[in-house]
Design an enzyme around this catalytic site. Structure first.
Site, PDB file in Angstrom:
ATOM      1  N   SER A 122       0.813  -1.215   0.000  1.00  8.96           N
ATOM      2  CA  SER A 122       0.000   0.000   0.000  1.00  8.96           C
ATOM      3  C   SER A 122       0.847   1.267   0.000  1.00  8.96           C
ATOM      4  O   SER A 122       0.306   2.365  -0.023  1.00  8.96           O
ATOM      5  CB  SER A 122      -0.940  -0.008   1.214  1.00  8.96           C
ATOM      6  OG  SER A 122      -0.237  -0.331   2.398  1.00  8.96           O
ATOM      7  N   HIS A 143      -2.415  -2.859  -5.730  1.00  8.76           N
ATOM      8  CA  HIS A 143      -2.870  -2.558  -4.378  1.00  8.76           C
ATOM      9  C   HIS A 143      -4.384  -2.722  -4.307  1.00  8.76           C
ATOM     10  O   HIS A 143      -5.136  -1.877  -4.778  1.00  8.76           O
ATOM     11  CB  HIS A 143      -2.443  -1.131  -4.001  1.00  8.76           C
ATOM     12  CG  HIS A 143      -2.935  -0.693  -2.666  1.00  8.76           C
ATOM     13  ND1 HIS A 143      -3.221   0.623  -2.378  1.00  8.76           N
ATOM     14  CD2 HIS A 143      -3.206  -1.400  -1.537  1.00  8.76           C
ATOM     15  CE1 HIS A 143      -3.638   0.706  -1.133  1.00  8.76           C
ATOM     16  NE2 HIS A 143      -3.645  -0.496  -0.607  1.00  8.76           N
ATOM     17  N   GLU A 155      -5.464  -0.343  -7.221  1.00  8.37           N
ATOM     18  CA  GLU A 155      -4.504   0.692  -7.605  1.00  8.37           C
ATOM     19  C   GLU A 155      -3.319   0.000  -8.281  1.00  8.37           C
ATOM     20  O   GLU A 155      -2.697  -0.883  -7.693  1.00  8.37           O
ATOM     21  CB  GLU A 155      -4.060   1.420  -6.333  1.00  8.37           C
ATOM     22  CG  GLU A 155      -3.310   2.689  -6.538  1.00  8.37           C
ATOM     23  CD  GLU A 155      -3.054   3.418  -5.218  1.00  8.37           C
ATOM     24  OE1 GLU A 155      -2.917   4.650  -5.257  1.00  8.37           O
ATOM     25  OE2 GLU A 155      -3.003   2.775  -4.150  1.00  8.37           O
ATOM     26  N   ASN A 193      -3.232   6.162  -0.455  1.00  9.32           N
ATOM     27  CA  ASN A 193      -2.718   6.385   0.901  1.00  9.32           C
ATOM     28  C   ASN A 193      -1.981   7.704   1.061  1.00  9.32           C
ATOM     29  O   ASN A 193      -1.824   8.195   2.178  1.00  9.32           O
ATOM     30  CB  ASN A 193      -1.855   5.209   1.338  1.00  9.32           C
ATOM     31  CG  ASN A 193      -2.702   4.024   1.733  1.00  9.32           C
ATOM     32  OD1 ASN A 193      -3.737   4.187   2.377  1.00  9.32           O
ATOM     33  ND2 ASN A 193      -2.308   2.831   1.342  1.00  9.32           N
TER      34      ASN A 193
END
Length: 290
Positions: A122, A143, A155, A193
Site C-alpha cells: 500500500s 494494491h 490501484e 494512501n
C-alpha cells in the site's frame, strides 16, 4: 479464457488481504495457490473464507454450490516452492520493505521465467522491490482495497522498469476480477494512501489533543463529509500497524514533517492495539463465535 489471464494464480500471505484476493479469484473461476509459511495463518484463512462465503450465501449473493466450488479452487500450502507452478503471483505479506524484499528474492528463484509478480503493498516502492529480482520488468504493484471481495478499486503502480506487457496483464486481471483501476506513479503512498493516511494521522492528533472523543471525531467525519466509516474506525479496520508503516514510508520517503506519525498512533501499536484483527484498537470489537 483470454490468453493473457493466468491459468493459475499464486498468492503469498494468507492474512486478511491475501485470503481475500484468493477468495475473489476463486469466485471468478481461477485456480489459486494460497501460500503462507505459518500453518496457523493458513488455518485462519480457511475459517475466514468459510465465514465470508457463508455470509454471501445467506445474502443470496452466491448459491451454496458456487460457494463450495470457489472454496475448492483454493489450494492452501505452507511450502513456497509450490508457487513455482503459478503464472502470476500476488505478494500480500506484512507492510515491511525488508520482509517483502526477502520474499521477492525467494520468489525470483522459484517462479517460471515468464511468470509475473505483483505486490499488494500500500506504500512501498515497486522499483525497489523489483530491483532485487532478475526480471524487474515483470514486477508491478497491485494494491487491492480492504475488504477485497467488495471494494471496487485496484490501484496499479508501475515500477520504473515495469513492462507494458506486465502492466496490461495486471490491468486485465483486475478487470476480470470485477475491479476498476487507478494508475499511480511509483511515489511514497501512491494515490490512495498519500491522501488517506494523513487524514487518519490527523484524526489521531485530534484524539490525542482532546479536541473530541473518538466517537465524536468519527461521527463528525461520517456525517459531515459523507464518509461511510469514520477515520478512526477505518484505521482499526486497516490495522493500526499498517497505518503506522505507511506514515513512516511517507515521512521518510518525502522528508516532509507533515507526515510525522502521531505519537498516539505509535503508542497504540506499541501496546499491541492493532485494531479489528486483534479485537482492540481505538475501539473494541467482539470476537467471532467460530
Amino acid at each position: 479464457m483470454h490468453s493473457k489471464l493466468p491459468r493459475l494464480l499464486g498468492v503469498l500471505g494468507a492474512g486478511q488481504m491475501g485470503a481475500g484476493i484468493a477468495q475473489l479469484a476463486a469466485m471468478k473461476g481461477l485456480d489459486v495457490i494460497l501460500c503462507d509459511m505459518h500453518s496457523a495463518a493458513v488455518e485462519r484463512s480457511i475459517a475466514a473464507t468459510n465465514r465470508s462465503l457463508s455470509k454471501m450465501v445467506s445474502k443470496q449473493q452466491l448459491t451454496q454450490e458456487q460457494a463450495d466450488s470457489a472454496f475448492s479452487r483454493i489450494r492452501r500450502v505452507t511450502d513456497m516452492q509450490v508457487l513455482g507452478q503459478a503464472d502470476f503471483v500476488v505478494e500480500a505479506i506484512n507492510e515491511c520493505e525488508t520482509s517483502k524484499k526477502a520474499a521477492f528474492l525467494l520468489l525470483d528463484r522459484i517462479m517460471k521465467p515468464e511468470a509475473m509478480l505483483a505486490s499488494n503493498t500500500s506504500s512501498i516502492s515497486i522499483t525497489r522491490l523489483a530491483a532485487v529480482t532478475r526480471q524487474p520488468h515483470r514486477v508491478i504493484g497491485m494494491h487491492y482495497m480492504n475488504p477485497v471481495v467488495t471494494m471496487k478499486l485496484v490501484e496499479l503502480i508501475r515500477g520504473i522498469a515495469t513492462s507494458e506487457e506486465t502492466f496490461n496483464t495486471a490491468q486485465e486481471l483486475a478487470q476480470f476480477l470485477g475491479k476498476e483501476t487507478c494508475i499511480s506513479q511509483d511515489r511514497p503512498g501512491f494515490i490512495v494512501n498519500r491522501v488517506l493516511m494523513p487524514m487518519i494521522n490527523e484524526a489521531f492528533y485530534t484524539l490525542m489533543e482532546g479536541v473530541g472523543s473518538a466517537e465524536d471525531i468519527d461521527r463528525g467525519m461520517k456525517l459531515g463529509t459523507n464518509q461511510p466509516m469514520g477515520p478512526l474506525q477505518l484505521a482499526d479496520f486497516i490495522g493500526l500497524d499498517t497505518c503506522l508503516s505507511i506514515m513512516r514510508v511517507l515521512h521518510s520517503g518525502t522528508g516532509d514533517s507533515k507526515y510525522r506519525p502521531c505519537p498516539l498512533l505509535v503508542q497504540y501499536v506499541d501496546a499491541g492495539w492493532l485494531g479489528n484483527k486483534v479485537y482492540k484498537g481505538v475501539f473494541d470489537y467482539p470476537k467471532p463465535a467460530c
